[in-house]
Design a protein around this motif. Structure first.
Motif, PDB file in Angstrom:
ATOM      1  N   PHE A  38      13.242  -4.520  -1.177  1.00  0.00           N
ATOM      2  CA  PHE A  38      12.346  -4.025  -2.340  1.00  0.00           C
ATOM      3  C   PHE A  38      13.280  -3.079  -3.316  1.00  0.00           C
ATOM      4  N   CYS A  39      13.032  -3.349  -4.548  1.00  0.00           N
ATOM      5  CA  CYS A  39      13.882  -2.372  -5.482  1.00  0.00           C
ATOM      6  C   CYS A  39      12.917  -1.661  -6.395  1.00  0.00           C
ATOM      7  N   LYS A  40      12.806  -0.126  -6.519  1.00  0.00           N
ATOM      8  CA  LYS A  40      11.974   0.389  -7.302  1.00  0.00           C
ATOM      9  C   LYS A  40      11.874  -0.187  -8.786  1.00  0.00           C
ATOM     10  N   LEU A  41      13.160  -0.147  -9.322  1.00  0.00           N
ATOM     11  CA  LEU A  41      13.141  -0.525 -10.898  1.00  0.00           C
ATOM     12  C   LEU A  41      12.873  -1.977 -11.050  1.00  0.00           C
ATOM     13  N   CYS A  42      12.774  -2.833 -10.268  1.00  0.00           N
ATOM     14  CA  CYS A  42      12.780  -4.171 -10.605  1.00  0.00           C
ATOM     15  C   CYS A  42      11.421  -4.567 -10.565  1.00  0.00           C
ATOM     16  N   ASN A  43      10.932  -4.976 -11.950  1.00  0.00           N
ATOM     17  CA  ASN A  43       9.133  -5.178 -12.000  1.00  0.00           C
ATOM     18  C   ASN A  43       8.673  -6.290 -11.141  1.00  0.00           C
ATOM     19  N   ILE A  44       9.611  -7.428 -10.957  1.00  0.00           N
ATOM     20  CA  ILE A  44       9.007  -8.467 -10.091  1.00  0.00           C
ATOM     21  C   ILE A  44       8.855  -7.937  -8.573  1.00  0.00           C
ATOM     22  N   CYS A  45       9.722  -7.124  -8.182  1.00  0.00           N
ATOM     23  CA  CYS A  45       9.562  -6.653  -6.633  1.00  0.00           C
ATOM     24  C   CYS A  45       8.360  -5.683  -6.685  1.00  0.00           C
ATOM     25  N   ALA A  46       8.132  -4.763  -7.758  1.00  0.00           N
ATOM     26  CA  ALA A  46       7.075  -3.972  -7.705  1.00  0.00           C
ATOM     27  C   ALA A  46       5.644  -4.823  -8.003  1.00  0.00           C
ATOM     28  N   CYS A  47       5.636  -6.008  -8.564  1.00  0.00           N
ATOM     29  CA  CYS A  47       4.494  -6.735  -8.602  1.00  0.00           C
ATOM     30  C   CYS A  47       4.111  -7.576  -7.399  1.00  0.00           C
ATOM     31  N   ILE A  48       5.326  -8.092  -6.789  1.00  0.00           N
ATOM     32  CA  ILE A  48       4.971  -8.975  -5.648  1.00  0.00           C
ATOM     33  C   ILE A  48       5.007  -8.071  -4.329  1.00  0.00           C
ATOM     34  N   LYS A  49       5.157  -7.025  -4.393  1.00  0.00           N
ATOM     35  CA  LYS A  49       5.548  -6.279  -3.077  1.00  0.00           C
ATOM     36  C   LYS A  49       4.073  -6.245  -2.156  1.00  0.00           C
ATOM     37  N   ALA A  50       4.433  -6.390  -0.860  1.00  0.00           N
ATOM     38  CA  ALA A  50       3.373  -6.657   0.120  1.00  0.00           C
ATOM     39  C   ALA A  50       2.520  -5.548   0.559  1.00  0.00           C
ATOM     40  N   LEU A  51       1.342  -5.356   0.470  1.00  0.00           N
ATOM     41  CA  LEU A  51       0.858  -3.953   1.209  1.00  0.00           C
ATOM     42  C   LEU A  51       1.146  -3.665   2.715  1.00  0.00           C
ATOM     43  N   THR A  52       1.342  -2.508   2.866  1.00  0.00           N
ATOM     44  CA  THR A  52       1.804  -1.906   4.142  1.00  0.00           C
ATOM     45  C   THR A  52       0.783  -1.335   4.857  1.00  0.00           C
ATOM     46  N   THR A  53      -0.303  -1.216   4.427  1.00  0.00           N
ATOM     47  CA  THR A  53      -1.653  -0.547   5.165  1.00  0.00           C
ATOM     48  C   THR A  53      -2.655  -1.501   5.304  1.00  0.00           C
ATOM     49  N   LYS A  54      -3.372  -1.182   6.222  1.00  0.00           N
ATOM     50  CA  LYS A  54      -4.687  -2.162   6.869  1.00  0.00           C
ATOM     51  C   LYS A  54      -5.628  -2.251   5.663  1.00  0.00           C
ATOM     52  N   PRO A  55      -6.382  -3.261   5.526  1.00  0.00           N
ATOM     53  CA  PRO A  55      -7.368  -3.478   4.599  1.00  0.00           C
ATOM     54  C   PRO A  55      -8.495  -2.434   5.061  1.00  0.00           C
ATOM     55  N   ARG A  56      -9.283  -1.856   3.932  1.00  0.00           N
ATOM     56  CA  ARG A  56     -10.217  -1.002   4.422  1.00  0.00           C
ATOM     57  C   ARG A  56     -11.651  -1.570   5.038  1.00  0.00           C
ATOM     58  N   GLY A  57     -12.115  -1.067   5.761  1.00  0.00           N
ATOM     59  CA  GLY A  57     -13.395  -1.555   6.458  1.00  0.00           C
ATOM     60  C   GLY A  57     -14.578  -1.615   5.361  1.00  0.00           C
ATOM     61  N   LYS A  58     -15.635  -1.996   6.024  1.00  0.00           N
ATOM     62  CA  LYS A  58     -16.597  -2.234   5.010  1.00  0.00           C
ATOM     63  C   LYS A  58     -17.576  -0.771   5.336  1.00  0.00           C
ATOM     64  N   ILE A  59     -18.244  -0.642   4.150  1.00  0.00           N
ATOM     65  CA  ILE A  59     -19.116   0.486   4.140  1.00  0.00           C
ATOM     66  C   ILE A  59     -20.556   0.440   4.989  1.00  0.00           C
ATOM     67  N   HIS A  60     -20.724   1.177   5.813  1.00  0.00           N
ATOM     68  CA  HIS A  60     -22.245   0.934   6.314  1.00  0.00           C
ATOM     69  C   HIS A  60     -23.070   2.158   6.109  1.00  0.00           C
ATOM     70  N   SER A  61     -24.280   1.898   5.723  1.00  0.00           N
ATOM     71  CA  SER A  61     -25.147   3.140   5.194  1.00  0.00           C
ATOM     72  C   SER A  61     -25.689   3.521   6.977  1.00  0.00           C
ATOM     73  N   LEU A  62     -26.007   4.961   6.698  1.00  0.00           N
ATOM     74  CA  LEU A  62     -26.759   5.359   7.993  1.00  0.00           C
ATOM     75  C   LEU A  62     -28.062   5.035   8.058  1.00  0.00           C
ATOM     76  N   PRO A  63     -28.501   4.804   9.171  1.00  0.00           N
ATOM     77  CA  PRO A  63     -30.172   4.335   9.399  1.00  0.00           C
ATOM     78  C   PRO A  63     -30.694   5.565   8.842  1.00  0.00           C
ATOM     79  N   ILE A  64     -31.852   5.198   8.340  1.00  0.00           N
ATOM     80  CA  ILE A  64     -33.103   6.306   7.927  1.00  0.00           C
ATOM     81  C   ILE A  64     -33.979   6.852   9.381  1.00  0.00           C
ATOM     82  N   LEU A  65     -33.927   7.883   9.927  1.00  0.00           N
ATOM     83  CA  LEU A  65     -34.625   8.129  11.002  1.00  0.00           C
ATOM     84  C   LEU A  65     -35.904   8.436  10.546  1.00  0.00           C
TER      85      LEU A  65
END
Length: 70
Positions: free
Chosen positions: A1-28
């Motif tokens: 990966f090269c910071k100055l290369c536009n191609i590398c910056a565009c196709i860089k793979a994500l290094t973090t896990k995808p975020r989970g879905k948001i769940h609403s709290l039940p209404i008591l």
């Protein structure tokens, strides 16, 4: 990966896990349907009790402090 290369910056793979879905709290709708509990033991023994059992109603935030022994 090269910071100055536009191609590398565009196709860089994500290094973090995808975020989970948001769940609403039940209404008591009923008191004491959902509670939280905990034990605290940093107290000196008094009348044979050395723990404090804490019970909280999630709907109303009513707190019960119950002395218990081991």
């Amino acid at each position: 990966f090269c910071k100055l290369c536009n191609i590398c910056a565009c196709i860089k793979a994500l290094t973090t896990k995808p975020r989970g879905k948001i769940h609403s709290l039940p209404i008591l709708t009923k008191l004491w349907d959902s509670i939280k509990m905990d034990f605290i033991s940093l107290f000196p023994e008094l009348k044979g009790h050395d723990y404090l059992w804490i019970v909280i109603c999630c709907m109303t935030s009513i707190v019960y402090l119950i002395p218990v022994h081991t």
